[in-house]
Write an enzyme that holds these catalytic residues in place. Structure first.
Site, PDB file in Angstrom:
ATOM      1  N   THR A 153      39.271-109.705 -79.619  1.00 17.81           N
ATOM      2  CA  THR A 153      40.414-109.647 -80.532  1.00 17.81           C
ATOM      3  C   THR A 153      41.538-110.512 -79.986  1.00 17.81           C
ATOM      4  O   THR A 153      41.713-110.650 -78.782  1.00 17.81           O
ATOM      5  CB  THR A 153      40.938-108.220 -80.751  1.00 17.81           C
ATOM      6  OG1 THR A 153      41.386-107.729 -79.500  1.00 17.81           O
ATOM      7  CG2 THR A 153      39.888-107.334 -81.352  1.00 17.81           C
ATOM      8  N   ASP A 206      43.514-116.078 -70.491  1.00 21.92           N
ATOM      9  CA  ASP A 206      43.190-114.725 -70.957  1.00 21.92           C
ATOM     10  C   ASP A 206      44.187-113.725 -70.383  1.00 21.92           C
ATOM     11  O   ASP A 206      43.800-112.677 -69.879  1.00 21.92           O
ATOM     12  CB  ASP A 206      41.755-114.370 -70.550  1.00 21.92           C
ATOM     13  CG  ASP A 206      41.254-113.136 -71.281  1.00 21.92           C
ATOM     14  OD1 ASP A 206      41.758-112.850 -72.381  1.00 21.92           O
ATOM     15  OD2 ASP A 206      40.365-112.444 -70.747  1.00 21.92           O
ATOM     16  N   ASP A 210      41.748-111.838 -62.434  1.00 20.91           N
ATOM     17  CA  ASP A 210      40.888-112.677 -63.271  1.00 20.91           C
ATOM     18  C   ASP A 210      41.480-114.043 -63.525  1.00 20.91           C
ATOM     19  O   ASP A 210      41.134-114.691 -64.502  1.00 20.91           O
ATOM     20  CB  ASP A 210      40.577-111.994 -64.616  1.00 20.91           C
ATOM     21  CG  ASP A 210      39.476-110.970 -64.458  1.00 20.91           C
ATOM     22  OD1 ASP A 210      38.763-111.035 -63.446  1.00 20.91           O
ATOM     23  OD2 ASP A 210      39.338-110.117 -65.336  1.00 20.91           O
ATOM     24  N   LYS A 240      46.582-110.815 -70.354  1.00 18.87           N
ATOM     25  CA  LYS A 240      46.847-109.618 -71.146  1.00 18.87           C
ATOM     26  C   LYS A 240      47.207-108.501 -70.191  1.00 18.87           C
ATOM     27  O   LYS A 240      46.997-108.624 -68.975  1.00 18.87           O
ATOM     28  CB  LYS A 240      45.638-109.260 -72.002  1.00 18.87           C
ATOM     29  CG  LYS A 240      44.335-109.198 -71.248  1.00 18.87           C
ATOM     30  CD  LYS A 240      43.170-109.056 -72.211  1.00 18.87           C
ATOM     31  CE  LYS A 240      41.853-109.071 -71.463  1.00 18.87           C
ATOM     32  NZ  LYS A 240      40.709-109.154 -72.354  1.00 18.87           N
ATOM     33  N   ASN A 243      44.983-107.319 -67.453  1.00 19.80           N
ATOM     34  CA  ASN A 243      44.750-108.172 -66.290  1.00 19.80           C
ATOM     35  C   ASN A 243      45.909-108.129 -65.291  1.00 19.80           C
ATOM     36  O   ASN A 243      45.972-108.945 -64.381  1.00 19.80           O
ATOM     37  CB  ASN A 243      44.519-109.618 -66.733  1.00 19.80           C
ATOM     38  CG  ASN A 243      43.101-109.825 -67.240  1.00 19.80           C
ATOM     39  OD1 ASN A 243      42.202-109.069 -66.878  1.00 19.80           O
ATOM     40  ND2 ASN A 243      42.913-110.811 -68.086  1.00 19.80           N
TER      41      ASN A 243
END
Lengths: 432, 217
Positions: A185, A145, A163, A147, A150
């Site tokens: 998304t 994840d 994270d 992005k 993060n």
């Protein structure tokens, strides 16, 4: 505290602002559907932490309890200067508390929302990101994840990925900006992940790194669409356009990362081998590349300590409790030798030079530092010799910096073989 | 056979102290209740490695410390004896937590100093005698497969006693020990186990079944 009757409160608000008599909870700094994050202070150390508070109810309902446990263990494995550290976990019957490293530099997102970054600055952040990601991959951990939201910054402007491993309930703590992706998304998600087939976590993370690099340099997401189906289509075809200011080299890098075919997509090692990645321009301000801040500080030579019988006794393996915790002390190697200290130092120097490490030495100490940055900065090996008697020298070798795996490998492949003939064994017993 | 044992294990009641016990242990040690719960997870693993009776036997303690469980180490034996506060041949959970607490980086230095003194005072005379020190040095040399001449061992022991024994009675009393340790803090190195600050991450099962009420944290 004991006399307040606990109310069956469903809110995430802790009933007291003191946790375990150790952490003082302060203001709320973020919240989402799973978690609230508070500013908190460790009263024992004075250290500020970010305290993530999660309701167990919600985790159990989402069936993620096992995943949470597994991910806590993962976080323990990924200590890296570019990854936000999880210090400790606490729990009550209703909540779980994650005490995490608190970063004063804010989100990288904020920096980008003020305007796209210059190539050197973007590269600097990107390199730190890839370092962290590659390090995790070497430990079998995938973020899944990645992005912009993060990516946090410390007070020196160093990037830290958050994270990592806690992606089970990672989410946007703020929903205020153009680039903040709404939950679910796929703006950063690799095509093969959307496809829900089995996929290579490392390659999927690298796709996300490609999206991040694009965003840093452009100020907007490469794949955008009003509806999710057409967005998927764009991702599947890697259908995006470079703005005119992308240099040919960066276009090549982004194209390599945003390759819809995970098999031909550039790998981390290929990426780190490109001249674009290696390009090293002295970065202005106080932004230090990670490798130099990672434990290669010059230290004053300590006053030499003479060993007595108690030092010798404490070499006993039976007096080392770390194996109880599943930890073998690989990072320290102690052995006795009949060789004089000078000979041990000399031998270490030879090993260092053969491996093209830089060598610093004194009468009783030697420090080898790798010239190339490894997974966790430059590898450094330190050896200190202690003369117990004229005929007995105790040598302590430990990691002075860099990645533990690389250190262990260096020890077993280079150092140990070079030292075997001077390490003391029974058949070479002393006759004084 | 294996599945039978598996069933047997499942049915076996493992002694599980109530959260009250954990709270008492936490209040008397450097650990929080959550950390005591995490340690309980570790304790369950260690205490069932050979005999699944919820108690750590000496063989289980050795197995945990050495890859090779049959290895002999005087200091491992001594550690076991000191952990076994009730001197009944097994380490109970409370003893385990109280003893490990001394190894915590935040534990008072004085506790560490006193613990090592007792560890080396092999015959519990209240002094570290010269012959005890020699025995310890010989045990270590033996453990490392090192052979030193008797003269060399004597020289090391003499030198250390001479340095430590300020009162000149040929042995080390607690006061002299304190001063020696102050001069050589690295003697206490083994008394601090940094992993103890991360036990909640190493044994996170407690997050699911903790007995801690919201009002107690």
């Amino acid at each position: 505290m004991a006399d307040t009757t606990p109310k069956p409160s469903q809110s995430n608000q802790p009933t007291s602002n003191l946790l375990n008599n150790k952490y003082e909870l302060g203001r709320l700094i973020g919240s989402g559907s799973f978690a609230r994050v508070y500013h908190a202070k460790n009263l024992l150390t004075g250290e500020t932490v970010a305290m993530k508070v999660v309701s167990k109810d919600k985790i159990i309902k989402a069936g993620m309890m096992d995943q949470v446990k597994r991910e806590i263990s993962i976080m323990k494995k990924v200590h890296h200067p570019n990854i936000v550290k999880l210090h400790e976990v606490m729990a009550t019957k209703s909540k779980i508390y994650f005490a995490m490293e608190y970063l004063r530099g804010g989100e990288l997102f904020e920096k980008v929302s003020q305007g796209r970054l210059k190539e050197d600055s973007a590269r600097n952040f990107f390199k730190q990101l890839v370092c962290a990601v590659d390090f995790c991959h070497s430990r079998g951990v995938y973020h899944r994840d990645l992005k912009l939201e993060n990516l946090l910054l410390d007070e020196n402007g160093n990037l830290k990925v958050t994270d990592f491993g806690l992606s089970a309930f990672s989410e946007n703590l703020k929903q205020d900006g153009l680039l903040h992706t709404a939950c679910g998304t796929p703006a950063y998600v690799a095509p093969e992940v959307i496809g829900k087939r089995g996929y290579d976590g490392a390659k999927a993370d690298l796709w996300s790194c490609g999206v991040i690099l694009f965003v840093l340099l452009s100020g907007y997401l490469p794949f955008q669409s009003k509806n999710i189906i057409s967005m998927y289509k764009k991702i599947y075809r890697a259908d995006f356009k470079f703005p005119p200011w992308f240099s040919p080299e960066t276009q090549m890098i982004v194209n390599g990362l945003l390759d819809p075919n995970p098999i031909t997509r550039i790998s981390a090692s290929e990426l780190m081998d490109t001249s674009w990645f290696k390009f090293n321009k002295t970065i202005p301000q106080n932004v230090k590349p990670m490798s130099e801040s990672d434990g290669i500080e010059s230290e004053e030579e300590k006053e030499k300590e003479t060993l007595n019988a108690f030092h010798i006794i404490s070499l006993s393996e039976g007096f080392d409790l770390s194996p109880l915790f599943g930890e073998r002390k690989e990072e320290e190697m102690r052995f006795a030798t009949a060789a004089a200290a000078s000979r041990v130092i000399e031998r270490m120097e030879e090993v260092g030079k053969a491996a093209e490490f830089s060598v610093r030495k004194s009468e009783s100490k030697v420090r080898l530092v790798g010239n190339e940055s490894g997974r966790k900065g430059k590898l450094a090996i330190e050896a200190e010799t202690f003369a117990v008697t004229a005929a007995l020298t105790v040598v302590e070798v430990k990691k002075g910096g860099g990645d533990t795996f690389e250190y262990n490998q260096f020890c077993s492949k280079e150092l140990r073989p070079a030292l075997t003939d001077i390490v003391w064994t029974a058949d070479k017993s002393l006759t004084t | 056979m294996r599945s039978f044992l598996g069933c047997f294990r499942l049915k076996k009641a493992v002694h599980k102290p109530g959260s009250g016990d954990h709270a008492i242990l936490a209040s008397e040690t450097t650990f929080t209740v959550n950390e005591v719960e995490a340690l309980h997870d570790l304790y369950n693993q260690l205490s069932s490695s050979i005999i699944d009776d919820g108690l750590i036997h000496k063989e289980e303690f050795q197995l945990a410390l050495f890859d090779n469980g049959s290895k002999q180490s005087l200091l491992a034996d001594r550690l076991f004896d000191l952990f076994d506060l009730k001197q009944n041949g097994v380490i109970e959970f409370g003893e385990f937590v109280r003893s490990l607490s001394i190894f915590h980086p935040n534990a008072p230095e004085a506790e560490k100093v006193a613990f090592v003194f007792r560890l080396y005072d092999l015959r519990c005379t209240g002094y570290i005698e010269r012959d005890e020190l020699k025995e310890l040095v010989l045990a270590l040399l033996n453990e490392l497969d090192l052979t030193l001449s008797n003269d060399a061992v004597e020289a090391i022991v003499d030198k250390t006693i001479m340095e430590a024994d300020l009162k000149g009675d040929g042995r080390i009393d607690p006061e002299e020990w304190k001063e020696l340790v102050a001069r050589h803090p690295s003697i206490l190195k083994n008394m601090t186990v940094p992993y103890l600050t991360e036990i909640t991450l190493a044994f996170p099962s407690f997050v699911l079944n903790t007995g801690v009420q919201e009002s107690e944290l």
